[in-house]
Scaffold this motif. Structure first.
Motif, PDB file in Angstrom:
ATOM      1  N   ILE A 153       0.833  -1.197   0.000  1.00 37.23           N
ATOM      2  CA  ILE A 153       0.000   0.000   0.000  1.00 37.23           C
ATOM      3  C   ILE A 153       0.875   1.258   0.000  1.00 37.23           C
ATOM      4  CG2 ILE A 153      -0.281   0.241   2.526  1.00 37.23           C
ATOM      5  CD1 ILE A 153      -3.319   0.627   1.798  1.00 37.23           C
ATOM      6  N   PHE A 173       3.684   1.562  -1.679  1.00 41.06           N
ATOM      7  CA  PHE A 173       4.088   1.800  -3.076  1.00 41.06           C
ATOM      8  C   PHE A 173       2.901   2.348  -3.874  1.00 41.06           C
ATOM      9  CE2 PHE A 173       6.561  -0.249  -6.873  1.00 41.06           C
ATOM     10  CZ  PHE A 173       6.994   1.012  -7.241  1.00 41.06           C
ATOM     11  N   ARG A 174       1.717   1.854  -3.535  1.00 41.19           N
ATOM     12  CA  ARG A 174       0.531   2.368  -4.237  1.00 41.19           C
ATOM     13  C   ARG A 174       0.361   3.864  -3.937  1.00 41.19           C
ATOM     14  NH1 ARG A 174      -4.885  -0.679  -3.196  1.00 41.19           N
ATOM     15  NH2 ARG A 174      -5.419   1.087  -1.902  1.00 41.19           N
ATOM     16  N   ASP A 224       3.685  -1.552 -17.005  1.00 40.61           N
ATOM     17  CA  ASP A 224       3.111  -1.298 -15.692  1.00 40.61           C
ATOM     18  C   ASP A 224       3.768  -0.070 -15.056  1.00 40.61           C
ATOM     19  OD1 ASP A 224       2.479  -1.466 -12.951  1.00 40.61           O
ATOM     20  OD2 ASP A 224       2.182  -3.625 -13.130  1.00 40.61           O
ATOM     21  N   GLY A 282       3.510 -12.461  -2.841  1.00 43.63           N
ATOM     22  CA  GLY A 282       2.680 -11.249  -2.818  1.00 43.63           C
ATOM     23  C   GLY A 282       3.074 -10.336  -3.964  1.00 43.63           C
TER      24      GLY A 282
HETATM   25  P1  ADP Z   1      -3.473  -8.136  -2.181  1.00 38.83           P
HETATM   26  O1  ADP Z   1      -2.785  -8.132  -0.852  1.00 38.83           O
HETATM   27  O2  ADP Z   1      -4.580  -7.113  -2.210  1.00 38.83           O
HETATM   28  O3  ADP Z   1      -3.825  -9.484  -2.693  1.00 38.83           O
HETATM   29  P2  ADP Z   1      -1.211  -8.089  -4.082  1.00 38.83           P
HETATM   30  O4  ADP Z   1      -0.551  -9.275  -3.475  1.00 38.83           O
HETATM   31  O5  ADP Z   1      -1.635  -8.164  -5.505  1.00 38.83           O
HETATM   32  O6  ADP Z   1      -2.427  -7.515  -3.240  1.00 38.83           O
HETATM   33  O7  ADP Z   1      -0.196  -6.844  -3.923  1.00 38.83           O
HETATM   34  C1  ADP Z   1      -0.518  -5.546  -4.333  1.00 38.83           C
HETATM   35  C2  ADP Z   1       0.710  -4.668  -4.153  1.00 38.83           C
HETATM   36  O8  ADP Z   1       1.797  -5.223  -4.888  1.00 38.83           O
HETATM   37  C3  ADP Z   1       0.543  -3.272  -4.704  1.00 38.83           C
HETATM   38  O9  ADP Z   1      -0.023  -2.408  -3.742  1.00 38.83           O
HETATM   39  C4  ADP Z   1       1.984  -2.877  -5.055  1.00 38.83           C
HETATM   40  O10 ADP Z   1       2.616  -2.279  -3.964  1.00 38.83           O
HETATM   41  C5  ADP Z   1       2.662  -4.199  -5.313  1.00 38.83           C
HETATM   42  N1  ADP Z   1       2.924  -4.400  -6.758  1.00 38.83           N
HETATM   43  C6  ADP Z   1       2.059  -4.778  -7.708  1.00 38.83           C
HETATM   44  N2  ADP Z   1       2.690  -4.837  -8.917  1.00 38.83           N
HETATM   45  C7  ADP Z   1       3.970  -4.486  -8.695  1.00 38.83           C
HETATM   46  C8  ADP Z   1       5.131  -4.354  -9.528  1.00 38.83           C
HETATM   47  N3  ADP Z   1       5.094  -4.592 -10.830  1.00 38.83           N
HETATM   48  N4  ADP Z   1       6.282  -3.960  -8.933  1.00 38.83           N
HETATM   49  C9  ADP Z   1       6.333  -3.724  -7.604  1.00 38.83           C
HETATM   50  N5  ADP Z   1       5.275  -3.824  -6.792  1.00 38.83           N
HETATM   51  C10 ADP Z   1       4.115  -4.206  -7.321  1.00 38.83           C
END
Ligand code: ADP
Length: 510
Positions: free
Chosen positions: A303, A305-306, A326, A412
């Motif tokens: 979150i 990084f988001r 991306d 993740g």
């Molecule tokens: P959830 O916990 O909701 O299942 P994810 O495991 O898909 O979520 O992780 C989402 C997070 O992964 C995003 O908030 C972001 O920080 C990170 N993320 C997604 N794609 C990338 C990427 N290409 N490079 C780095 N971080 C990423």
């Protein structure tokens, strides 16, 4: 018929996911059904348990349809679920309350009071930190506020027992889901009388604790017809998503650490003994009669990084639309040009308060060490490093309690970034391996089912059924830089804590 398939049903906070595996752990098909969270008051986070039941049934149904298999070839269904939910139910297994989720903060005052009274004693027995996430603390809120469903409840269950109770007419709870209630003595593997007394409920109002390999048979005809599976299909109770993710990624001995960073994050280790200490920095949950998982959850994983992408990455987001790459990849590419340590820029990642290691809802994010030479790329890199430094700090406690480890198994969303994985290897100074499949909890649940049915020899044998995709080795020069910065990072939270609390107070008023 030689049955060839097994399902891992993963009942998460935002969706139910059914993953159909073959016996070797290859994913044949999967289906996910999302459901909603409601916020009737600020800080409350509830769900409709009936909607989750429907989601779980449909997830199983459509994963079988998508896999295009004969349902008679299904060996079993193993179950994983999110921790810390609580539902008050009546004798007919109808919900009297919504499912109150881990994220619900209504009981913060009870948590604070317990910490001043006997919270530490209870934690040492139950392994669940005293925090509003815990059903123990929520039950105290129910008692103190005269919550009607609490007064009328026949039993108190989590979402998994709710589903299995309705499907099999049996109220059993696996050790790890029981552990996460904060009411379960992880040493005795039974409900803790003192905790029950505090929250004013009886032993009979809780489901019967069972091993993760407990088999349920005799599913109701309504449910098996809706799922499209034979009535003879056994279900295996499994565990909570944390320990099952460790199992599914192969981190089941103290030599291996599992690190998951999705939206939030967690670092966990399994050991053959329960481990807690009065510092209360980590959780310890029973998984089986001789396996415990110790670890810490962080609110501030992907979150962060988001958030960085939202506030600093507009250019990359629009570029990503035109070049089809991306935006996260474009931002990590930018950060990769900056030196490890971001020229002394340190980021405290506590955008959402923090659970482990500080358990402080008032913790805040901060950039420290800014100078005019720092650019956007430094802010990004330092952000990614701050998330890992925080996990490293939890890891220190884990190693203090359970001994040192030499391998990290990563999963993740963050594992899509080779830069972030290299930072992980460099900060820890340890090898990082990334498995091919992202469905660790579902595979852990499926493996538990296979083990329960004597189809595989042990939990440990899963290690031969987890193909790895990538390995990252620590770069010594980078590790040394991070070792120099880490004590500064660690001290910053302590130094800033009074300011964080004052800022929180200000933010609440304004
Ligand atoms: P959830 O916990 O909701 O299942 P994810 O495991 O898909 O979520 O992780 C989402 C997070 O992964 C995003 O908030 C972001 O920080 C990170 N993320 C997604 N794609 C990338 C990427 N290409 N490079 C780095 N971080 C990423």
């Amino acid at each position: 018929m030689n049955k060839s398939y097994v399902i891992g049903l993963d009942i998460g906070t935002t969706s139910a996911k059914s993953v159909l595996f073959d016996r070797n752990g290859s994913v044949v098909s999967e289906h996910e059904v999302e459901y909603t969270l409601s916020h009737p008051f600020p800080g409350w986070v509830e769900q409709d348990p009936i909607a989750i039941e429907l989601g779980a049934i449909n997830a199983i149904k459509y994963s079988i349809q998508k896999g295009n298999i004969d349902p008679n070839e299904l060996l079993a269904v193993g179950i994983s679920s999110a921790m810390h939910s609580i539902i008050c139910i009546d004798r007919d297994l109808q919900p009297l309350s919504p499912s109150i989720t881990w994220a619900d903060g209504r009981s913060f005052q009870q948590a604070e009071n317990l910490m001043k009274e006997n919270g530490t004693d209870i934690y040492l027995k139950t392994g669940t930190p005293i925090h509003p996430m815990s059903p123990f603390v929520k039950l105290l809120w129910m008692k103190e506020t005269g919550y009607e469903p609490y007064k009328k409840a026949f039993k108190f269950v989590s979402i998994k027992e709710f589903l299995l109770g309705r499907w099999f007419n049996q109220l059993v709870v696996d050790y790890s889901v029981a552990s996460a209630t904060g009411l379960f003595d992880i040493h005795k593997l039974d409900w803790d009388e003192q905790a029950l007394q505090i929250v004013g409920i009886s032993y009979e109002q809780l489901p019967t604790p069972v091993r993760p390999t407990h088999i349920l048979e005799g599913i109701s005809s309504r449910v098996c017809e809706e799922m499209g599976i034979p009535a003879t299909t056994p279900f295996v109770v499994g565990g909570s998503d944390g320990p099952l993710a460790n199992l599914g990624i192969g981190a089941i001995t103290p030599e291996d650490i599992a690190i998951t960073i999705g939206t939030s994050g967690a670092i966990r280790k399994m050991a053959s003994q329960p481990k807690t200490d009065a510092k209360q920095e980590v959780f310890c949950y029973a998984f089986d009669k001789d396996l415990w998982v110790t670890g810490g959850p962080t609110n501030n994983g992907g979150i962060v990084f988001r958030w960085l992408r939202e506030v600093l990455g507009q250019q990359e987001v629009s570029e990503s639309l035109t070049i089809g790459k991306d935006a996260y990849d474009l931002l990590t590419e930018l950060a990769s040009h900056v030196n490890p340590g971001a020229n002394g820029l340190i980021y405290l990642p506590f955008l959402n308060g923090e659970r482990a290691p500080h358990w402080d809802a008032n913790a805040k994010g901060a950039y420290i060490g800014l100078s005019a030479s720092h650019e956007k790329s430094h802010l990004i890199r330092s952000g990614l490093e701050g998330v890992i430094f925080n996990i490293y700090q939890i890891g220190e406690t884990l190693e203090r309690l359970t001994g040192s480890s030499n391998r990290l198994l990563a999963s993740g969303g963050f594992a899509r970034s080779s830069l972030w994985l290299q930072i992980l290897a460099d900060i820890f100074g340890k090898k990082v391996e990334v498995p091919l499949s992202h469905q660790s909890s579902a595979w852990g649940a499926s493996w538990t089912a296979l083990y329960a049915l004597n189809e595989v020899p042990s939990f440990q044998a899963i290690k031969d059924y987890i193909p790895m995709q990538d390995t990252y080795l620590p770069i010594e020069a980078n590790h040394l830089i991070y070792q120099e910065l880490y004590p500064i990072f660690k001290n910053l939270y302590q130094s800033l804590k009074p300011s964080f609390h004052a800022i929180s107070e200000f933010q609440r008023k304004n």
